[in-house]
Design an enzyme around this catalytic site. Structure first.
Site, PDB file in Angstrom:
ATOM      1  N   ALA A 190     -14.080 -71.943  45.227  1.00  0.00           N
ATOM      2  CA  ALA A 190     -14.218 -71.482  43.846  1.00  0.00           C
ATOM      3  C   ALA A 190     -14.651 -72.654  42.989  1.00  0.00           C
ATOM      4  O   ALA A 190     -13.874 -73.583  42.746  1.00  0.00           O
ATOM      5  CB  ALA A 190     -12.893 -70.914  43.349  1.00  0.00           C
TER       6      ALA A 190
ATOM      7  N   VAL B 192     -10.800 -75.505  45.645  1.00  0.00           N
ATOM      8  CA  VAL B 192     -11.420 -75.816  44.361  1.00  0.00           C
ATOM      9  C   VAL B 192     -12.697 -76.620  44.614  1.00  0.00           C
ATOM     10  O   VAL B 192     -12.682 -77.663  45.272  1.00  0.00           O
ATOM     11  CB  VAL B 192     -10.466 -76.599  43.444  1.00  0.00           C
ATOM     12  CG1 VAL B 192     -11.173 -76.990  42.142  1.00  0.00           C
ATOM     13  CG2 VAL B 192      -9.223 -75.770  43.149  1.00  0.00           C
ATOM     14  N   LYS B 193     -13.792 -76.108  44.093  1.00  0.00           N
ATOM     15  CA  LYS B 193     -15.111 -76.713  44.320  1.00  0.00           C
ATOM     16  C   LYS B 193     -15.506 -77.542  43.107  1.00  0.00           C
ATOM     17  O   LYS B 193     -15.528 -77.039  41.970  1.00  0.00           O
ATOM     18  CB  LYS B 193     -16.130 -75.607  44.585  1.00  0.00           C
ATOM     19  CG  LYS B 193     -17.426 -76.055  45.214  1.00  0.00           C
ATOM     20  CD  LYS B 193     -18.249 -74.808  45.577  1.00  0.00           C
ATOM     21  CE  LYS B 193     -19.591 -75.172  46.163  1.00  0.00           C
ATOM     22  NZ  LYS B 193     -20.415 -73.951  46.397  1.00  0.00           N
ATOM     23  N   LEU B 194     -15.811 -78.816  43.353  1.00  0.00           N
ATOM     24  CA  LEU B 194     -16.099 -79.780  42.297  1.00  0.00           C
ATOM     25  C   LEU B 194     -17.425 -80.480  42.568  1.00  0.00           C
ATOM     26  O   LEU B 194     -17.805 -80.646  43.731  1.00  0.00           O
ATOM     27  CB  LEU B 194     -14.991 -80.849  42.242  1.00  0.00           C
ATOM     28  CG  LEU B 194     -13.552 -80.369  42.065  1.00  0.00           C
ATOM     29  CD1 LEU B 194     -12.586 -81.474  42.476  1.00  0.00           C
ATOM     30  CD2 LEU B 194     -13.313 -79.971  40.617  1.00  0.00           C
TER      31      LEU B 194
END
Length: 215
Positions: A56, A82-84
């Site tokens: 995400a 969590v995609k950063l």
């Protein structure tokens, strides 16, 4: 090698999942925009179908805002990653999430030192983009090879997730050089089990059988 689907389309995810070989899902703001649906709602729907990692991506680009948004996304389901972005603020957020026990996928990786830095910060996944490098006359597969060598040199545990895969050759090359994961659009996944000799061979088998036994 793990296989993820790169989409936010629920029908595509369900069809790929039904093949029995889907390990996870990656999404991004562009893919969600195509669907015209609330991001959180769609992520929850995806996590109902796929129990493997579901990436995400945060929309925020500043450190504190990344933390706030990422923590909200992580609450959606236990398999959310969590995609950063591979930026300085993204690196800082990666370290913070790693310290909190939240898995991260560091995206938009285009050079090996980005991959080294995010691995040191505890990233679960790093996403080098093959096709986009090919588009600007670089060799995306060289990047996968460089990251693989660096990670193997130092025993770094971050998984290499090959992204921006455009065709079967990309997938074969990724598997041969040792990418841990590949995330692939549905239309490309559909090509993996296809070959004209398979089709013609099957047709011949059936024709021969019918000639001999009727039906």
């Amino acid at each position: 090698m793990e296989l993820y689907i790169d989409t936010a389309n629920l029908a595509e995810i369900k069809e790929a999942h039904a093949m029995g070989v889907l390990d996870g899902v990656t999404t991004n703001p562009s893919l969600i925009a195509k669907e015209g649906i609330d991001y959180g709602k769609r992520l929850a729907e995806i996590c109902e179908v796929v129990k493997g990692p579901v990436s995400a991506e945060v929309i925020a680009t500043e450190y504190q805002a990344m933390l706030k948004e990422g923590r909200e996304r992580a609450k959606i389901a236990p398999n959310i990653v969590v995609k950063l972005p591979c930026t300085v603020d993204g690196l800082r957020a990666c370290k913070a999430f790693s310290d909190e026990g939240v898995k991260t996928n560091m995206t938009l990786c285009f050079q090996p030192l980005q991959a080294l830095m995010v691995a040191k910060a505890g990233a679960y996944l790093v996403s080098p983009f093959i096709g986009r490098l090919d588009d600007v006359a670089e060799d995306g597969m060289v990047l996968i090879q460089q990251i693989r060598q660096i990670y193997d040199n130092y025993g770094l545990k971050t998984k290499i997730l090959a992204a921006s895969i455009r065709h079967n050759k990309h997938m074969v090359d990724c598997a041969m050089v040792g990418a841990d994961v590949a995330t692939v659009p549905f239309n490309v996944i559909q090509q993996f089990m296809k070959h004209p000799l398979t089709d013609s061979g099957l047709k011949k088998f059936i024709e021969d059988y019918k000639k001999a036994f009727g039906g």
